[in-house]
Design an enzyme around this catalytic site. Structure first.
Site, PDB file in Angstrom:
ATOM      1  N   THR A 337       0.847  -1.191   0.000  1.00  0.00           N
ATOM      2  CA  THR A 337       0.000   0.000   0.000  1.00  0.00           C
ATOM      3  C   THR A 337       0.881   1.238   0.000  1.00  0.00           C
ATOM      4  OG1 THR A 337      -1.784   1.178   1.154  1.00  0.00           O
ATOM      5  CG2 THR A 337      -0.190  -0.010   2.529  1.00  0.00           C
ATOM      6  N   HIS A 390       2.235 -11.536  14.305  1.00  0.00           N
ATOM      7  CA  HIS A 390       3.258 -12.104  15.186  1.00  0.00           C
ATOM      8  C   HIS A 390       2.938 -13.543  15.587  1.00  0.00           C
ATOM      9  CE1 HIS A 390       6.771 -12.054  17.482  1.00  0.00           C
ATOM     10  NE2 HIS A 390       6.554 -11.050  18.318  1.00  0.00           N
TER      11      HIS A 390
END
Length: 419
Positions: A337, A390
């Protein structure tokens, strides 16, 4: 009579919202003509008529949610473009109601019950069915409604805005001094219904924040080498490929090189399993009036710079014209992006689920950079941000990925080997 039904849209889409009727009762349609535009969670879809004839009735109004297989319009088969059906007779009946009651024939009695608002609303052929209905409910003359649509079409939002004052006013009761400021504040508030796509975007972004262990790591890249290469090669590149050499092809190639080195960022979580993908379908975020969409560059690792630039350009045009197909949006493995196009210097992009990584590009800004202990130079610098999940990507891998992207961009000749 024949019913027009909502066709199968896609495997994951079972409903849509009526965004705009392209045909109205009384309009003649050929088989294959577009009659309505549906807004789904991902794209807008235009529905065709399977029949030739005259639109007799619309069974759903703009803003209504309709299911796959649901009848949304009725077509009177046969007829011609100049033919008359029951629906077009309404204007004649309204004209008769304007004459003195003593002169009206008996068969117009049902029309006499119509209110002036209903008569004037039906004459306004550029008003949507939902707008006409709301105007009747609120007692609003559509001819007095300010229109924001460039084509002059009265939409529901226009009627709602025009109806706020009558709905809130209480002429029978003199407002107290304490109530006056509240009324004034309400007049400055505009309530806008979220589009289906915006609702879906909001829902998915919240879900990502709630379900993923999302972290963001940052770095910066010196864009000097890429900008010098572009300046040297842009004219020859355009002459040879008929497409401009932009930054996105460099970043796409750099991301692919880093994904090959750190494959968990090209994976997704499915239950208790990790799905590693050995292909590289790179999503590129594109801003549109309806919200952010992420069309996918398929097999980007097999494409050259020109093919990547051309594909991204074509997808961006389709996105802004609401012409993206569902296949253009499905199956991406990683997203890029670019907030820098709007002037963003730094941001924390949100994951595009079920992907576990997204790279944020930002504005190129000339800043003083230490070349060594003795020298400082002004260099075109860009901050990069990598958001990652994560749950399967550790900090070491995320930082290593971003450093690899930085190294490939600062030495773009490596992209021919690594990308």
């Amino acid at each position: 009579m024949a019913e027009v039904k909502v066709p199968e849209l896609a495997e994951s889409i079972s409903e849509g919202t009526v965004a705009q009727w392209l045909k109205q009762p009384g309009d003649f349609v050929e088989k294959g003509d577009y009659i309505v535009e549906l807004e789904t969670d991902k794209v807008n879809v235009e529905i065709i008529s399977d029949y030739t004839g005259t639109i007799k009735d619309l069974l759903a109004e703009e803003g209504d949610t309709v299911q796959v297989g649901q009848a949304i319009a009725v077509v009177e088969e046969g007829g011609s473009a100049g033919g008359q059906s029951q629906a077009p007779e309404a204007p004649k009946a309204e004209a008769q109601t304007e004459a003195p009651k003593a002169e009206q024939p008996k068969d117009t009695a049902p029309i006499q019950a119509a209110t002036p608002v209903q008569q004037e609303s039906s004459q306004r052929t550029i008003a949507s069915p939902a707008a006409r209905k709301l105007a009747r409910e609120k007692g609003i003359d559509l001819n007095d409604v300010p229109v924001r649509d460039p084509l002059g079409r009265v939409r529901v939002q226009d009627v709602e805005a025009a109806g706020k004052a009558p709905v809130q006013s209480t002429p029978a009761v003199k407002p107290s001094p304490a109530a006056a400021p509240q009324a004034q504040a309400d007049d400055r508030v505009e309530v806008i219904k979220m589009s289906r796509r915006r609702q879906t975007i909001a829902k998915r972004l919240v879900e990502v924040q709630q379900t993923a262990a999302m972290l963001t790591t940052f770095n910066e890249v010196d864009m000097t080498a890429i900008m010098e290469l572009r300046n040297r090669r842009k004219d020859a590149f355009f002459k040879q490929n008929d497409v401009k050499l932009g930054f996105m092809s460099f970043f796409t190639k750099a991301v692919i090189g880093a994904l090959k080195k750190y494959p968990l960022l090209n994976a997704e979580i499915l239950g208790n399993e990790i799905i590693k993908k050995n292909y590289y379908d790179i999503g590129v975020a594109v801003s549109t009036d309806e919200g952010l969409v992420v069309p996918v560059v398929r097999d980007a690792d097999r494409k050259g710079f020109a093919d990547i630039e051309r594909t991204i350009g074509d997808l961006a045009v389709k996105a802004r014209n609401n012409k993206l197909a569902l296949s253009d949006l499905q199956g991406g493995t990683f997203t890029i992006t670019n907030g820098g196009t709007f002037g963003s210097l730094l941001s924390t992009p949100i994951l595009n689920a079920p992907q576990v990584g997204i790279l944020g590009m930002h504005k190129i800004q000339v800043r003083p950079v230490a070349i060594d202990n003795e020298r400082m130079e002004n260099r075109p610098m860009m901050y990069l941000a990598l958001s990652y999940d994560h749950r399967i990507v550790d900090g070491k891998e995320a930082v290593g990925f971003l450093v690899t992207v930085k190294q490939l961009l600062e030495d773009p000749e490596q992209l021919l080997l690594e990308g």
